[in-house]
Motif scaffolding. Structure first.
Motif, PDB file in Angstrom:
ATOM      1  N   TYR A   1       0.790  -1.070  -0.138  1.00 13.84           N
ATOM      2  CA  TYR A   1       0.069  -0.043  -0.079  1.00 13.84           C
ATOM      3  C   TYR A   1       0.758   1.358  -0.065  1.00 13.84           C
ATOM      4  O   TYR A   1       0.603   2.105  -0.741  1.00 13.84           O
TER       5      TYR A   1
ATOM      6  N   ASP B   1       2.672   1.981  -3.295  1.00 10.82           N
ATOM      7  CA  ASP B   1       1.687   1.840  -4.402  1.00 10.82           C
ATOM      8  C   ASP B   1       1.986   0.585  -5.501  1.00 10.82           C
ATOM      9  O   ASP B   1       2.148   0.889  -6.677  1.00 10.82           O
TER      10      ASP B   1
ATOM     11  N   ILE C   1      -0.146  -1.880  -5.545  1.00 10.91           N
ATOM     12  CA  ILE C   1      -1.283  -2.518  -5.993  1.00 10.91           C
ATOM     13  C   ILE C   1      -1.884  -1.978  -7.359  1.00 10.91           C
ATOM     14  O   ILE C   1      -2.204  -0.709  -7.413  1.00 10.91           O
TER      15      ILE C   1
ATOM     16  N   TYR D   1      -4.578  -2.749 -10.887  1.00  9.85           N
ATOM     17  CA  TYR D   1      -5.796  -3.091 -11.346  1.00  9.85           C
ATOM     18  C   TYR D   1      -5.575  -3.584 -12.750  1.00  9.85           C
ATOM     19  O   TYR D   1      -5.045  -2.646 -13.635  1.00  9.85           O
TER      20      TYR D   1
ATOM     21  N   LEU E   1      -7.296  -7.877  -9.860  1.00 10.01           N
ATOM     22  CA  LEU E   1      -6.628  -7.039  -8.614  1.00 10.01           C
ATOM     23  C   LEU E   1      -5.240  -7.901  -8.260  1.00 10.01           C
ATOM     24  O   LEU E   1      -5.538  -8.838  -7.970  1.00 10.01           O
TER      25      LEU E   1
ATOM     26  N   GLU F   1      -0.672  -7.687  -7.213  1.00  8.60           N
ATOM     27  CA  GLU F   1       0.394  -6.959  -6.947  1.00  8.60           C
ATOM     28  C   GLU F   1       1.316  -6.687  -8.350  1.00  8.60           C
ATOM     29  O   GLU F   1       1.295  -7.547  -9.005  1.00  8.60           O
TER      30      GLU F   1
ATOM     31  N   ALA G   1      -6.639  -3.903   0.247  1.00  8.44           N
ATOM     32  CA  ALA G   1      -7.589  -3.459  -0.776  1.00  8.44           C
ATOM     33  C   ALA G   1      -8.687  -4.127  -0.327  1.00  8.44           C
ATOM     34  O   ALA G   1      -8.719  -5.049   0.327  1.00  8.44           O
TER      35      ALA G   1
ATOM     36  N   CYS H   1     -11.390  -0.460  -3.749  1.00  4.11           N
ATOM     37  CA  CYS H   1     -10.486   0.617  -3.072  1.00  4.11           C
ATOM     38  C   CYS H   1      -9.080   0.080  -2.638  1.00  4.11           C
ATOM     39  O   CYS H   1      -9.120  -1.279  -2.339  1.00  4.11           O
ATOM     40  N   LYS H   2      -8.096   0.829  -2.670  1.00  2.00           N
ATOM     41  CA  LYS H   2      -6.969   0.352  -2.131  1.00  2.00           C
ATOM     42  C   LYS H   2      -6.706   0.912  -0.598  1.00  2.00           C
ATOM     43  O   LYS H   2      -7.413   2.034  -0.322  1.00  2.00           O
TER      44      LYS H   2
ATOM     45  N   GLY I   1     -10.614   3.607   2.682  1.00  3.42           N
ATOM     46  CA  GLY I   1     -10.243   3.557   1.115  1.00  3.42           C
ATOM     47  C   GLY I   1     -11.334   4.421   0.324  1.00  3.42           C
ATOM     48  O   GLY I   1     -12.697   4.457   0.559  1.00  3.42           O
TER      49      GLY I   1
END
Length: 384
Positions: free
Chosen positions: A116, A119, A121, A123, A140, A142, A348, A362-363, A369
């Motif tokens: 997290y 950054d 994470i 899509y 979703l 990594e 997430a 949402c992250k 989030g």
């Protein structure tokens, strides 16, 4: 006697050596034999990142490597980056439980907070070539991994939960924690278990996807929460030797799973056992159920009510909605058991609307989030 810096360094080097051996002699041949399209994608990731293929395979196999290293003589000092701290909570709610009449799959993805903070994470929207006859996917994950959870344009979804079983094994020759050498002359090709999630989404038919997961070659355990827009879900508690099925109570109108085995078939066996060390998994399921049970029974559940339920903070920060705990120190046994909580968090939260092919995600934890919505469409066939 305490562990010296030299001991730790030697342990780190030994684990790296074993990991490299598994990647080169087990995972890579398995990708070539069983999932060449996945290997091509991994090669593309490696080329784009300027790293070698083995590094990307290690990233995708971090879960598996962490779960078999406890069997090694040096297992108690396994490096923390071998992924001993991911948990998660999955849920499914059929159309008759939801006010909109839509089937919803839900996931709190719990993982190291560095994903997290850095950054990492992402899509992904995947559209295979029409000639491949595979559905489009929203994934979703990594950065660098093929999948963590996802939904396809056929209305099927998969979320996942880590599991620890006594059946998990090291697939190459090694010295175990008792100092006994185990020689494996012809290592069996197996794949990182996370790849099974991606394989499931390659199918447009739910039954075919279940067959593929059952046949998937693996050496560690994990739960695949597999759902369909037709209004059905099951927890496939995958172990190396077999798959244990958990369906929940058919009258509950929901199916929730965390990080310990629930299948009566597994729990009735004497020669295999759950290695979950104890912790939040034992109450996260119940807390999620408490938050949705009444609305499910009345058929008035909404995505917002699910978000509130999955924001539960019992035993904060070690809660269903998980937050970093900078004041807690990890003991050496944390990696041995596969559980650590120091910097774990819900990185997430996602709701897959399987009926409408809409993703709300949402992250960060669901309690704070910022939710975004995405619509997944099947890529059209080219005109001839």
């Amino acid at each position: 006697m305490g562990v010296t810096d030299t001991d730790s360094s030697n342990s780190h080097s030994s684990c790296r050596s074993i990991s490299s051996k598994i990647i080169e002699t087990v995972y890579l041949p398995a990708f070539q034999k069983f999932y060449p399209t996945g290997l091509e994608e991994i090669r593309g990731i490696a080329d784009g990142a300027g790293v070698n293929v083995e590094d990307v395979i290690m990233l995708n196999a971090r879960y598996d490597l962490g779960r078999c290293m406890y069997r090694l003589q040096e297992g108690g000092n396994t490096p923390q980056e071998l992924d001993g701290n991911d948990e998660c909570t999955s849920g499914f709610f059929p159309p008759n439980a939801v006010a909109s009449g839509h089937a919803l799959a839900v996931h709190n993805w719990d993982m190291s907070s560095h994903l997290y903070k850095q950054d990492l994470i992402i899509y992904l929207e995947v559209h295979p070539e029409p000639s491949e006859d595979r559905p489009s996917m929203f994934i979703l994950t990594e950065a660098g991994q093929l999948i963590r959870s996802g939904m396809n344009s056929a209305g099927m979804s998969v979320t996942a939960n880590s599991l620890l079983s006594s059946e998990d094994y090291v697939p190459v020759s090694h010295i175990d924690q008792d100092g006994v050498y185990h020689e494996i002359k012809n290592p069996k090709p197996v794949l990182p278990l996370s790849v099974a999630r991606r394989v499931f989404l390659d199918y447009s038919n739910y039954a075919d996807g279940l067959v593929a997961v059952n046949a998937f070659p693996r050496h560690v355990s994990g739960n695949l929460h597999v759902s369909t827009a037709d209004g059905f879900a099951m927890a496939m508690e995958v172990a190396p030797g077999r798959i244990y099925k958990f369906y929940g109570n058919i009258d509950d109108h929901y199916l929730v799973h965390s990080n310990h085995f629930l299948s009566p078939e597994f729990l009735s066996r004497d020669h295999v056992f759950d290695r979950y060390p104890g912790g939040s998994s034992w109450f996260r399921c119940l807390q999620a159920e408490k938050g949705v049970r009444t609305d499910c029974a009345a058929g008035r559940l909404t995505s917002e009510k699910i978000r509130v339920a999955f924001s539960d903070h019992l035993a904060y920060p070690e809660s269903l909605c998980n937050h970093p705990n900078p004041n807690q120190k990890n003991t050496p046994s944390a990696v041995l058991t596969g559980y650590t909580s120091k910097q774990n968090m819900t990185v997430a939260f996602v709701v897959y609307n399987l009926s409408e092919r809409i993703v709300t995600v949402c992250k960060g934890p669901p309690c704070q989030g910022v939710l975004q919505k995405f619509k997944l469409l099947q890529k059209s066939q080219p005109k001839v």
